[in-house]
Motif scaffolding. Structure first.
Motif, PDB file in Angstrom:
ATOM      1  N   LYS A 167      -7.698  -1.653   0.551  1.00  0.00           N
ATOM      2  CA  LYS A 167      -7.104  -0.466  -0.064  1.00  0.00           C
ATOM      3  C   LYS A 167      -6.140  -0.825  -1.199  1.00  0.00           C
ATOM      4  O   LYS A 167      -5.937  -0.013  -2.110  1.00  0.00           O
ATOM      5  CB  LYS A 167      -6.361   0.338   1.001  1.00  0.00           C
ATOM      6  CG  LYS A 167      -7.267   1.024   1.990  1.00  0.00           C
ATOM      7  CD  LYS A 167      -6.463   1.893   2.957  1.00  0.00           C
ATOM      8  CE  LYS A 167      -7.390   2.648   3.911  1.00  0.00           C
ATOM      9  NZ  LYS A 167      -6.638   3.543   4.797  1.00  0.00           N
ATOM     10  N   SER A 168      -5.579  -2.015  -1.153  1.00  0.00           N
ATOM     11  CA  SER A 168      -4.599  -2.414  -2.170  1.00  0.00           C
ATOM     12  C   SER A 168      -5.223  -3.258  -3.273  1.00  0.00           C
ATOM     13  O   SER A 168      -4.516  -3.928  -4.039  1.00  0.00           O
ATOM     14  CB  SER A 168      -3.458  -3.203  -1.513  1.00  0.00           C
ATOM     15  OG  SER A 168      -2.837  -2.451  -0.493  1.00  0.00           O
TER      16      SER A 168
ATOM     17  N   TYR B   5       0.825  -1.211   0.000  1.00  0.00           N
ATOM     18  CA  TYR B   5       0.000   0.000   0.000  1.00  0.00           C
ATOM     19  C   TYR B   5       0.858   1.261   0.000  1.00  0.00           C
ATOM     20  O   TYR B   5       0.615   2.211  -0.756  1.00  0.00           O
ATOM     21  CB  TYR B   5      -0.926  -0.027   1.221  1.00  0.00           C
ATOM     22  CG  TYR B   5      -1.747   1.235   1.367  1.00  0.00           C
ATOM     23  CD1 TYR B   5      -2.857   1.464   0.559  1.00  0.00           C
ATOM     24  CD2 TYR B   5      -1.408   2.204   2.321  1.00  0.00           C
ATOM     25  CE1 TYR B   5      -3.603   2.630   0.703  1.00  0.00           C
ATOM     26  CE2 TYR B   5      -2.143   3.357   2.468  1.00  0.00           C
ATOM     27  CZ  TYR B   5      -3.251   3.559   1.657  1.00  0.00           C
ATOM     28  OH  TYR B   5      -3.979   4.715   1.776  1.00  0.00           O
TER      29      TYR B   5
ATOM     30  N   GLU C 205       0.941   4.115  -2.954  1.00  0.00           N
ATOM     31  CA  GLU C 205       0.500   5.444  -2.550  1.00  0.00           C
ATOM     32  C   GLU C 205       1.629   6.454  -2.738  1.00  0.00           C
ATOM     33  O   GLU C 205       1.396   7.592  -3.167  1.00  0.00           O
ATOM     34  CB  GLU C 205       0.040   5.422  -1.091  1.00  0.00           C
ATOM     35  CG  GLU C 205      -1.301   4.765  -0.874  1.00  0.00           C
ATOM     36  CD  GLU C 205      -2.425   5.518  -1.583  1.00  0.00           C
ATOM     37  OE1 GLU C 205      -2.464   6.770  -1.497  1.00  0.00           O
ATOM     38  OE2 GLU C 205      -3.266   4.851  -2.218  1.00  0.00           O
TER      39      GLU C 205
ATOM     40  N   TYR D 172      -6.059  -2.936   4.818  1.00  0.00           N
ATOM     41  CA  TYR D 172      -5.001  -2.662   3.845  1.00  0.00           C
ATOM     42  C   TYR D 172      -5.194  -3.485   2.579  1.00  0.00           C
ATOM     43  O   TYR D 172      -4.862  -3.043   1.474  1.00  0.00           O
ATOM     44  CB  TYR D 172      -3.613  -2.918   4.446  1.00  0.00           C
ATOM     45  CG  TYR D 172      -3.093  -1.757   5.250  1.00  0.00           C
ATOM     46  CD1 TYR D 172      -2.673  -0.581   4.618  1.00  0.00           C
ATOM     47  CD2 TYR D 172      -3.037  -1.816   6.641  1.00  0.00           C
ATOM     48  CE1 TYR D 172      -2.211   0.497   5.369  1.00  0.00           C
ATOM     49  CE2 TYR D 172      -2.579  -0.743   7.390  1.00  0.00           C
ATOM     50  CZ  TYR D 172      -2.163   0.402   6.747  1.00  0.00           C
ATOM     51  OH  TYR D 172      -1.706   1.477   7.459  1.00  0.00           O
TER      52      TYR D 172
END
Length: 893
Positions: free
Chosen positions: A772-773, A677, A681, A769
């Motif tokens: 989000k990934s 992540y 980012e 996570y």
């Protein structure tokens, strides 16, 4: 007329009648009439004794006397005459003094006996006859009545009570041969009364002892109305109450004049308490016979077991024609013996040699069923004429009456008292000296109470301070079967204590088992008695249910928490202790999954070690992969610790490894997803790589996360050292036979959740996570497999929570929860292993051609490619939402 008496203390209800009779006797106009004594026997002597005998039975209404009583009347009265003959012929007893007698008939009626007994007090009443003149004006010649110094009698207790009230006023001692009412033991009211038979209080004590020896505790009582019956029953009830353990079901009375059907009602009343089969009966012969007859008419032969007083004794008349009903009856009789000398005397009596007995002719007619000729009286032609040659026993049935011995002893007791008194007062003088003329009644009483000699049967004759003889009884049972001749058999005796030969007893049909007469039967083992209020011998049996045991006869108590009742519920026994066994079905499935998981994990580890330098292994992040695989191994391994027998070491490793394996696994996964992540980012903002993405940094982050779990466990060790406990509440069903104590580590459900809570936090964070990934390209490292792993793991643990806590009340709680926990952990480990490493092992083993080095790209190129891929994916989604569809060329052609 002068008469000074002190009688204010007497409370008898007979005083109005007594006063009237005394007034009649004291009247001058009636004095001459009573000197003739037409219904009495007069035996001349230096000292005169009175005698009271029931020569006749009670007459019908308006008639004082009825039929003659051969045994109770004539036998007993002749026993007094026989005793007088023996004493007067004895040179050692009252030498040179002749005992005379005035014998009266009581006609078995107390009021009639009272009138007759006034004959004994005539000489003590001072009468003024100065005003009496004959028709020629001269004073009449009035014969001075003989002075009676003592009275032998009476027979019935009611008669003795009535007579005793008169004799005490004139201080005339009285010795009874048959009156047994306990009331007569009152030395304040009947101070001049003595008796050679024991009182009914002794008899009642003996009967209480018999009832207890038979094991009875619930009986009824039946009494003829009157002093004898009521006093006897009252004494029995009083003694049984003082002794305890004996209850009276019913206490019934037989009226003096029973109405038709009265005895049927009595039997019906007795059957209201059918368990009270024992019936204590103080009744007259006629009443006993009618009770037995009523029981037979009600088809209750053999139901009631009678315990009869001395009025029943060993007599055949009460049971005549009712033998089957009376079978097994236990009766009591003062210890006695047949006096051979009296038998010889009595059977030698005839009309010629027994003219002193004015009732002997009447006895003769009744005994031989004949009729004597009298001047002016015609003989009934249907009856034979008496010849005078008949002989007792030869021509009629003869059996010595039971109280003959006591009559003789009573006369001898009076004679011994007079003898001792004469020796003390007359100092060897011949005949009656001046100090004994007249005989002082109170002084004679003191000599009577002091006598002690062997009586006619060889037993001691003596009196206590109340004038009572010692209690000596023979105990009989009427038996019909297993014997050559039906009749009464001696089965024991009572002399202050009971000696009963139970083995000689037999009941209806010859049965030797003692019948029951109890209100409630004994409770079984494990049952307590719940007493019936007001009836101490009656109870209900209540089972000590659940985890209660019978502490004592009346109480159930709860067993200690670590025990359960014995099978008979009379004590507690340790509750068996169990644990999860290796062969249990609850353990087989978790062990199978754990073994498969461990083998698979070891295979992956071996494969990774074997191909440690290949691109796939390096791309998977070798360092974190080994850490993660170690965590997965520990997750599988914890199953064995959860099933192993709890102990201090096992419990310590459970605490340590239960959360450690998961925290290692999810710390590594979290570190990986966090690294991915942060890389992408950071790539959106610049081409500079983020910090701490090197393998060393990743390991440090992972170990820091793991150390939190380890520190927490060791703090837990310090606060609460690991130990085992036995949980007796978990498997405690309503049936105590199924109760078990569960041996387990001292870890509550809350502490277990706390132990896993940190791992759950890591799991949730890792899942966040992973979400989000999710836009990372599929070819980039392990972002997508980790995401799927975390989604599946969350589903597994979401299913675990309701199963784990939903079975908290189950009797199989430990087994279910242990199985659920180990299976859930094995599944979560299997998901991690299967999603992350099985595909890699598959490629390594079966497609080694794909395990080759690819062209290296810079961090910038990688980020740009990922960014473009993300943008194209977003554009494709937008196009679909706008209705545009891009047709891809068919590449297969």
């Amino acid at each position: 007329m002068f008469w000074v008496l002190s009688w204010s203390s007497c409370q008898s209800t007979t005083w109005p009648r007594l006063l009237w009779i005394l007034w009649v006797w004291l009247s001058p106009c009636s004095s001459v009439h009573h000197h003739s004594h037409p219904h009495s026997i007069k035996i001349p002597g230096d000292i005169t004794l009175g005698g009271l005998f029931p020569v006749h039975s009670r007459g019908p209404a308006g008639v004082p006397c009825g039929e003659i009583k051969k045994e109770k009347g004539i036998h007993r009265m002749e026993a007094m005459l026989y005793a007088l003959d023996q004493i007067n012929s004895d040179p050692e007893l009252l030498p040179n003094i002749t005992l005379g007698a005035r014998i009266l008939d009581t006609c078995s009626r107390d009021t009639y006996a009272l009138e007759q007994s006034l004959t004994f007090v005539q000489a003590l009443i001072q009468k003024d006859t100065s005003d009496i003149r004959c028709s020629n004006g001269e004073q009449p010649i009035i014969r001075k009545p003989e002075r009676v110094v003592g009275v032998i009698g009476a027979s019935g207790s009611s008669v003795s009570i009535m007579v005793a009230n008169v004799l005490r006023l004139f201080e005339i001692p009285q010795i009874s041969y048959a009156s047994t009412a306990p009331e007569l033991s009152d030395n304040n009211r009947y101070d001049f009364f003595s008796r050679v038979v024991p009182p009914d209080s002794y008899q009642a004590q003996a009967m209480v002892d018999i009832v207890k020896a038979l094991g009875w505790n619930y009986v009824s009582t039946l009494a003829s109305e009157g002093n004898y019956g009521e006093s006897g029953v009252d004494a029995f009830i009083q003694i049984s109450r003082e002794a305890g353990g004996l209850c009276i079901a019913q206490s019934l009375k037989i009226p003096r004049e029973p109405k038709p059907g009265e005895f049927d009602k009595i039997i019906k009343r007795l059957m209201e308490t059918p368990n009270a089969r024992g019936v204590i009966i103080f009744a007259h012969e006629d009443d006993i016979k009618q009770v037995l007859e009523a029981a037979r008419k009600s088809n209750l032969t053999g139901h009631f077991k009678f315990v009869g007083s001395d009025s029943w004794g060993a007599k055949s008349s009460p049971i005549l024609d009712q033998e089957e009903v009376a079978e097994g009856a236990v009766t009591i009789l003062p210890k006695r013996a047949s006096i051979d000398g009296f038998d010889t005397y009595f059977i030698s009596r005839s009309l010629e040699n027994n003219r002193r007995n004015i009732w002997f002719a009447e006895f003769w007619e009744d005994d031989f069923r004949c009729k004597l000729t009298r001047p002016g009286i015609k003989i009934d032609p249907e009856k034979k004429k008496c010849t005078g040659e008949e002989r007792i026993k030869r021509d009629s049935h003869y059996e010595q009456e039971g109280k003959v011995q006591f009559v003789i002893d009573a006369v001898y007791a009076m004679a011994h008292a007079l003898h001792n008194m004469h020796q003390d007062l007359c100092l060897g003088a011949t005949g009656v000296c001046d100090k004994m003329d007249p005989v002082e009644g109170r002084l004679l009483l003191s000599y009577i109470r002091a006598v002690n000699f062997n009586g006619s049967a060889g037993t001691a004759v003596l009196f206590n301070e109340n004038g009572d003889a010692p209690g000596r009884y023979d105990i009989f049972q009427y038996q019909m079967t297993n014997t050559s001749s039906p009749g009464y058999r001696v089965i024991g005796q009572w002399t202050n204590n009971l000696r009963l030969n139970v083995e000689d007893m037999q009941w209806t049909g010859g049965n030797r088992q003692i019948p029951d007469s109890v209100c409630s039967f004994p409770c079984q083992s494990g049952e307590r008695k719940k007493m019936v209020k007001g009836v101490p011998c009656c109870w209900h049996c209540e089972l000590c249910d659940g985890y209660h045991y019978q502490a004592d006869e009346f109480n159930c108590e709860m067993c200690p928490f670590d025990m359960r009742p014995a099978l008979n519920r009379t004590a507690c026994r340790p509750t068996p202790i169990i644990k999860l066994e290796w062969h249990s079905p609850w353990a087989v499935i978790p062990l199978f999954l754990a073994i498969l998981g461990i083998l698979a994990t070891l295979s992956v580890i071996i494969t990774f070690i074997r191909f440690n330098d290949t691109p796939i292994v390096r791309a998977a992040g070798r360092e974190l992969s080994y850490v993660l695989l170690a965590g997965i191994f520990l997750i599988y391994f914890i199953t064995f610790l959860m099933i192993a027998e709890p102990g201090t070491v096992v419990c310590a490793f459970r605490r340590l490894l239960l959360g450690l394996g998961m925290s290692i696994t999810y710390s590594a996964m979290l570190t990986k997803t966090n690294r991915i992540y942060r890389i992408f980012e950071q790539g959106k903002k610049s081409v500079t790589p983020p910090k701490f993405i090197s393998p060393t940094s990743q390991l440090m982050i992972t170990f820091v996360l793991i150390s939190v779990q380890v520190v927490g466990v060791f703090v837990w060790f310090g606060v609460m050292p690991p130990h085992t406990t036995v949980d007796y509440e978990e498997q405690r069903p309503p049936n105590p036979e199924l109760a078990r104590g569960v041996l387990k580590c001292d870890m509550s459900d809350l502490s277990l959740i706390c132990c896993l809570s940190y791992s759950i936090v890591l799991m949730v964070t890792c899942t966040v996570y992973a979400v989000k990934s999710r836009g990372v390209p599929e070819t980039f490292n392990e972002a997508k497999p980790i995401g799927f792993t975390m989604y599946t793991t969350c589903i597994v643990w979401l299913a675990f929570v309701p199963i784990f806590f939903g079975t908290a009340q189950s009797t199989e709680k430990m087994f279910i929860q242990t199985t659920t926990l180990t299976v859930s952990m094995s599944l979560s480990a299997s998901v991690s292993l299967g999603m992350l490493y099985i595909p890699k092992v598959y490629v390594i083993i079966f497609h080694p051609e794909q395990n080759v080095q690819k062209r290296k790209r810079s961090f910038k190129a990688v980020v740009q490619a990922a960014t473009m891929s993300s943008r194209l994916s977003q554009k494709s989604i937008n196009d679909k939402q706008n209705g545009e569809t891009k047709i891809e060329p068919d590449r297969s052609q």
